[in-house]
Design an enzyme around this catalytic site. Structure first.
Site, short mmCIF file in Angstrom:
data_model
loop_
_atom_site.label_atom_id
_atom_site.label_comp_id
_atom_site.label_asym_id
_atom_site.label_seq_id
_atom_site.Cartn_x
_atom_site.Cartn_y
_atom_site.Cartn_z
N LYS A 25 16.82 -23.49 -0.41
CA LYS A 25 15.75 -23.97 0.07
C LYS A 25 14.64 -24.62 -0.78
CE LYS A 25 14.41 -18.89 1.14
NZ LYS A 25 13.40 -17.81 0.67
N SER A 85 3.40 -15.10 0.90
CA SER A 85 4.02 -16.84 0.50
C SER A 85 3.16 -17.50 0.45
CB SER A 85 5.07 -16.41 -0.69
OG SER A 85 4.39 -15.64 -1.51
N ARG A 127 5.98 -4.46 4.36
CA ARG A 127 4.98 -4.96 5.03
C ARG A 127 3.91 -4.31 6.66
NH1 ARG A 127 4.88 -10.80 3.39
NH2 ARG A 127 6.84 -10.59 3.73
P1 ADP Z 1 11.93 -13.58 0.05
O1 ADP Z 1 12.32 -14.92 -0.70
O2 ADP Z 1 12.96 -12.51 -0.05
O3 ADP Z 1 11.05 -13.43 1.43
P2 ADP Z 1 9.47 -12.65 -1.19
O4 ADP Z 1 8.68 -13.33 -2.88
O5 ADP Z 1 8.67 -13.21 -0.56
O6 ADP Z 1 10.62 -13.16 -1.19
O7 ADP Z 1 9.13 -11.07 -1.71
C1 ADP Z 1 9.78 -10.51 -1.87
C2 ADP Z 1 9.65 -9.02 -2.04
O8 ADP Z 1 8.00 -9.01 -1.96
C3 ADP Z 1 9.75 -8.46 -0.69
O9 ADP Z 1 10.03 -6.70 -0.62
C4 ADP Z 1 8.57 -8.15 -0.26
O10 ADP Z 1 8.16 -7.77 1.21
C5 ADP Z 1 7.34 -8.60 -0.87
N1 ADP Z 1 6.00 -8.64 -0.50
C6 ADP Z 1 5.63 -10.05 -0.49
N2 ADP Z 1 5.12 -9.82 0.36
C7 ADP Z 1 3.78 -8.20 0.23
C8 ADP Z 1 2.49 -8.38 0.17
N3 ADP Z 1 1.56 -8.75 0.40
N4 ADP Z 1 3.21 -6.66 0.07
C9 ADP Z 1 4.20 -6.09 -0.83
N5 ADP Z 1 5.02 -6.53 -1.11
C10 ADP Z 1 5.15 -7.70 -0.50
#
Ligand code: ADP
Length: 152
Positions: free
Chosen positions: A41, A127, A90
């Protein structure tokens, strides 16, 4: 002691992650935020920056720990002796994706995945969207905790 691992990339930590971690703390004795290291990544923020954003955001919450790991999440859970994985949901797309991962993880190890539905006001935050806003000089500060600030 009930401990949960909250794994992710956190590139960067958003208000959505923050909400899940805060609510996780009310359910578990300890929430271990685990930043996965994936060599394939391309991250916007270095591992040190991503870690610092989370450590600073939870500096007053002793039940939150921040670690980094490589490899399978269930292997890391076993290594730490953690019995729960915490994930946020989400939307239906998250559900389908998370369902496959949770089933696979349970085939691999006796670890329960606990899902929390995101807070309505942060459910649209991802993100990837935050990174887009940052790249295009938008006001990202509404989407992330105060600890996430970019020095120019
Ligand atoms: P990944 O690399 O697994 O996509 P993320 O950092 O994007 O990692 O997500 C990690 C966790 O945070 C996952 O369970 C994801 O569903 C949760 N997550 C991401 N964005 C949100 C949000 N806006 N609200 C709640 N949970 C979130």
């Amino acid at each position: 002691m009930k401990r949960a691992l909250f794994p992710g990339s956190f590139d960067p930590l958003t208000l959505g992650h923050y909400d899940i971690i805060q609510r996780g703390v009310t359910l578990f004795d300890e929430v271990i935020v685990a930043i996965g290291i994936n060599a394939d990544k391309n991250y916007m923020f270095s591992l040190d920056q991503r870690k610092k954003f989370i450590v600073d955001a939870f500096k007053d919450e002793p039940k939150v720990k921040v670690v980094t790991y490589k490899g399978l999440t269930v292997h890391f859970c076993k290594e730490l002796g953690v019995e729960f994985i915490l994930r946020g949901l989400r939307n239906p797309a998250d559900f389908e994706f998370e369902k496959a991962i949770a089933h696979t993880n349970r085939d691999l190890a006796p670890i329960e995945t606990v899902f929390l539905l995101t807070a309505a006001k942060t459910s649209y935050i991802a993100s990837s969207i935050v990174r887009d806003v940052i790249r295009n000089d938008g006001d990202y500060t509404k989407l992330v905790p105060k600890s996430v600030r970019i020095e120019k």
